[in-house]
Design a protein around this motif. Sequence first.
Motif, PDB file in Angstrom:
ATOM      1  N   SER A  38      54.585  23.953  53.993  1.00  0.00           N
ATOM      2  CA  SER A  38      53.718  25.118  54.140  1.00  0.00           C
ATOM      3  C   SER A  38      52.703  25.059  53.004  1.00  0.00           C
ATOM      4  O   SER A  38      52.898  24.353  52.013  1.00  0.00           O
ATOM      5  CB  SER A  38      54.539  26.399  54.046  1.00  0.00           C
ATOM      6  OG  SER A  38      55.538  26.430  55.040  1.00  0.00           O
ATOM      7  N   SER A 424      50.197  29.581  54.892  1.00  0.00           N
ATOM      8  CA  SER A 424      50.099  29.015  56.228  1.00  0.00           C
ATOM      9  C   SER A 424      51.395  28.312  56.600  1.00  0.00           C
ATOM     10  O   SER A 424      52.085  27.764  55.730  1.00  0.00           O
ATOM     11  CB  SER A 424      48.929  28.026  56.300  1.00  0.00           C
ATOM     12  OG  SER A 424      49.121  26.956  55.385  1.00  0.00           O
ATOM     13  N   ASP A 425      51.712  28.324  57.879  1.00  0.00           N
ATOM     14  CA  ASP A 425      52.956  27.715  58.370  1.00  0.00           C
ATOM     15  C   ASP A 425      54.155  28.248  57.599  1.00  0.00           C
ATOM     16  O   ASP A 425      55.064  27.495  57.241  1.00  0.00           O
ATOM     17  CB  ASP A 425      52.900  26.183  58.256  1.00  0.00           C
ATOM     18  CG  ASP A 425      51.753  25.601  59.069  1.00  0.00           C
ATOM     19  OD1 ASP A 425      51.538  26.091  60.190  1.00  0.00           O
ATOM     20  OD2 ASP A 425      51.086  24.694  58.568  1.00  0.00           O
TER      21      ASP A 425
END
Length: 480
Positions: A38, A424-425
Amino acid sequence: MRMFVTYANAADTGLDAALTETDPAATASAAGAAPPASRLAIHPARPRQHIDGFGASMTEASAWLFLNAMRDPDRILTELFSDTDGIGLSLLRQPIGPSDHVVRPYRFLRRRADPTLDSLDFSHEIRAILPPVGAAARLRARSQEALPAGQRTPLRVIASPWSAPANMKTNHSVLGRRPISRLIGRLKPSSHGAYAELIARFCALYRQYGVDIFAVTPVNEPDLAHSLWPTMAMSPAEQARFVARSLAPRLRAHGLGDVRILCWDHNYSTRHFPEGRFVREVYARPDALAALAGSAWHYYGGDVRTLDAIHRDWPDKGIWVTEASGGDWGPRNWDAALMTMGGAVCSMMQHWARCAILWNVALDGRHAPDWYYVRRQLRHAQNRGLVSVDRATGEVTRNADFYALAHFSRFVAPGSACVDSDLSDGRGMQAVAFRTERYGVVAVVVNERPEAAAVEVAVDGARPVRVTLPPRSLTTLTDC
């Protein structure tokens, strides 16, 4: 970059790591064939809200344990409030009069009407509660002597009454609702001035004893008037009138015009006031809006995103989270409590909170002292303090909430700023970032996944640093 981690052991009987410093490079290399990372992008040049600190409440119950049950109370105060040898708590939320966690009921005024407060007597506060509060304030001040003057911040108090005295209420009881008649108690219009004067004198008392009063609220949880412990109903119109016409003028009259007044002091949402409606109705009155620094919130009900809407519509008014508690009514020590409270504080910061204050600093192994729970509900409370005290031995256990709060309080001092960040992710993860004087850019990351999580941390677009977070862990990264 430095990395501090906390996570429970496999049997969930305690912690395998408790704010344990870990080499970030070693975690990255040990990840081996970890899944794609991430990415946490931090933007310190884009500040959000100012941070006023982190803390808990020295209730009468907590103070009693410090004065009567702990083997080494000075050591525990140091662990809690020292800025160099502890977790650096910088805020206390102090009940004005009895709350639900007391050894036994007490009062500041005689029972019959006393509009001029001639019988006002703070001796119980001075004897039973102020000693550990004052000791904590002095200890924090001493621990900061080596810091640059601009980085020193005193222990500060947000003061909140659970109820006005019985003789100021329409049901003549400190309970919010009479047990038999079910009569709800509200502040009498004729008592607005006396009630404001009592609050102002309480604030003056704390300052007289060297403890800084940062803010006050008119009453704790105004939409929860019940017959179990001290409570008081208050409508938005009543609170707006009281703040503008009585409380603000009385504070100024006592030379306390710098004390902030915060409205609401209740959940993100309640049945009668969903999604910030109470605050919106108070803010709709110009005289109250002018007198208020902002609003106070609890995390027990509703959606934290309510805070976003309030901030969007009144960006110049602050938001403070003044009560959150762990307990056996919810996730218990250790793993579930760490994830829940760590995630909750992280979420508060993401949604504009300027502080996070948990409930009792200390309770015993039965979640006591708790006179009202035993008397009214015939059982002990299920709330959990930051620490638990064994009354038989005087030994102290630091609970999951202690460490969840410490991941913020130890590294993010008052005067820091929350800054923009993007994860993110980040499925099963939360993150929030700060700009601080002492530790540079600080990030707190909660990994709720049952497996390790690789994260690439990038500050202002610089080359990212890869770290691996242990499964089900809290991690603080400093000097990012």
